[in-house]
Every structure is written in C-alpha cells, then in structure tokens.
Design a protein around this motif. Structure first.
Motif: not given
Length: 282
Positions: A19-39
């Motif tokens: 499963v490829l998880i792509r995290y959004e970038r935005g002011i409401r997205t947790p900063k950890l998700f933005q740092a991870l980018g995708e996994r």
C-alpha cells in the motif's frame, strides 16, 4: 488492486504487494505527515486492517503494522497521538461501504502475522538534523553527531565535548516525545552503561523543549538511526584521525569553558585538560 482511496490528509494506493500512502501538504495536515511525504507499506509488514467509527461523521480505516516491521513506529513506542498516526486514513462516513470493501480486500491478501524479524518498511531518508534545547543533532546515515549549545547544554556535556557516534557503536534509540515532560532522544550504545544518567547529563542524549526537537523532526531522525543501527554490524575500535575545527568555534568554546570555570562548575584541572583538548583540535 491498483485503486486509490483518498481521505483527509492522505491517499492510499492499493497495489498487489503493498500500500503506497501519499500524505497531503497543507496547513491542516499534521507536520509529521508532511515530513514523511509518502511511505510504501509492504503487505508482509501488515498484521491486520480495522475500520472503526471516527469523530464528527467520519470513519477510520487503519493498517495495523506488525511489531518490529516499521522503525518509525518502533521508535515512537506508542507515544503518537491518533491524529499523527501515519497508518490511519480518515474518511467521510458516507464512504464507509467503500472503505469496508478495501479493508476486506486487504485482509484477504495478508499472509504474515506476529513480530517481524527485521524492518520491512523503509526508514526516512538521510541526511537528517534537528535543533534540540541543548544542542544540534545531525545524522548522515553513517554517524550521529551532537554539537552542544552554549546556552542550553549542561556543564557535564560541555566537559565531554561535542559527540560523534558511528552507527556500528549503537544498538538502538530511546525517543521520548517532546509533547511530554522530559522529552529527549538518547542513543543506546552497545557498550553503554546499564543505567545511563539523566538525559540532560548524558553526552549520548539531547533534550527537547518548547519548540525544540518537534515530533516531525526528531521522530523521523530517531527512526532512521534505529534502522541503521539494526542493519550495521558493530565496528572494532580503531584510531580515528582528529577533525580540524574552525578556530573561531574553538575560541567560543574556550571562552564558555572559562565562564564555567569562573562559576565554579569546572575545576582547575578539568579546565586545563579540556582547554588543551580544544587547542589540540586546531
């Protein structure tokens, strides 16, 4: 499956073996998700899948990773808030039927269970660095370096000097969230003491604080170090060539050492020995 399921802050792409998880970038997205980018989460790293009611008209689809499969979750040791859990996909309640379908499809593909013998999910890429309360931590994939801050580091750390730990000398990490009291990152050394000192006195640890060592910086750092330590064989002790430092930096450190000496925090002998060590680095 090849399908994509988009939720709040992330989208999951279902493939035959992962499963490829792509995290959004935005002011409401947790900063950890933005740092991870995708996994990319291999199916062999997955123990189960759950679908539960969420808050305010949502449902939550969650992958349950096998213990030991993901260095990020191993380093986090259960300290992440639900909102920062990278394995949760929050969806509107009206998409529950679709989420249930994907949960069933995933469950039908799982063949592994129980603790993983090795990390199956990739660690964050290096180089990584962050600013702690008492110093700066950096990791280039081969060694962790701590450079102490003259405003925050304890006299014990100043006496020990800046530190460099090759991953071959490490057996793990201890990450305590900066969102709790006494947050810190401690390097666990193969030949370290059974009962290490408090983090603010330990040259093998950096201390967090308000605005220092935030989760989205220090946790990926800890995960990358943990993964490297687990895959690197211990290195024999060898002579290491001294690194020449900036003379201005050495002068600042000697000046601070003198302040500690005048304050009675460093003895005459300790001052002389440490000053000689610093001068030898020029």
């Amino acid at each position: 499956m090849g399908d994509v399921l988009a939720g709040f802050h992330a989208a999951w792409e279902f493939e035959s073996d992962s499963v490829l998880i792509r995290y959004e970038r935005g002011i409401r997205t947790p900063k950890l998700f933005q740092a991870l980018g995708e996994r990319r989460i291999p199916l062999e790293a997955v123990a189960g899948v759950t679908l539960t009611p969420g808050r305010r008209g949502t449902v939550v689809l969650r992958i349950e990773p096998r213990p030991g499969a993901d260095p990020l979750m191993e380093a986090a040791a259960g300290q992440l808030k639900d909102s920062c859990d990278p394995y949760r996909l929050v969806l509107p309640a009206e998409r529950e039927t679709l989420a249930e379908y994907y949960a069933d499809e995933l469950l039908s593909l799982l063949t592994e269970s129980g603790p993983a013998e090795r990390h199956l999910v990739s660690a964050p890429d290096t180089p990584l660095h962050f600013k702690a309360y008492d110093g700066r931590a950096s990791f280039d994939g081969k060694a962790v370096s701590f450079r102490w801050s003259w405003t925050g580091a304890s006299s014990a750390k100043w006496k020990a000097g800046d530190q460099r730990f090759p991953v071959g000398e490490l057996c793990g990490v201890e990450w305590r969230s900066p969102e709790v009291f006494e947050g810190h990152l401690r390097l666990l050394r193969r030949d370290g003491p059974a009962r290490p000192p408090q983090a603010d006195q330990d040259p093998g640890a950096v201390v967090f604080g308000l605005g220092y060592g935030p989760v989205h910086e220090s946790l990926p750092f800890a995960a990358a170090v943990l993964a490297a330590a687990r895959t690197t064989a211990p290195v024999p002790a060898v002579a290491v060539a001294a690194v020449r430092r900036d003379p201005a930096d050495i002068a600042d450190r000697i000046r601070h050492l003198g302040e500690l000496h005048e304050a009675g925090l460093v003895t005459d002998e300790e001052f002389s020995v440490k000053k000689a060590e610093l001068l030898a680095e020029l």
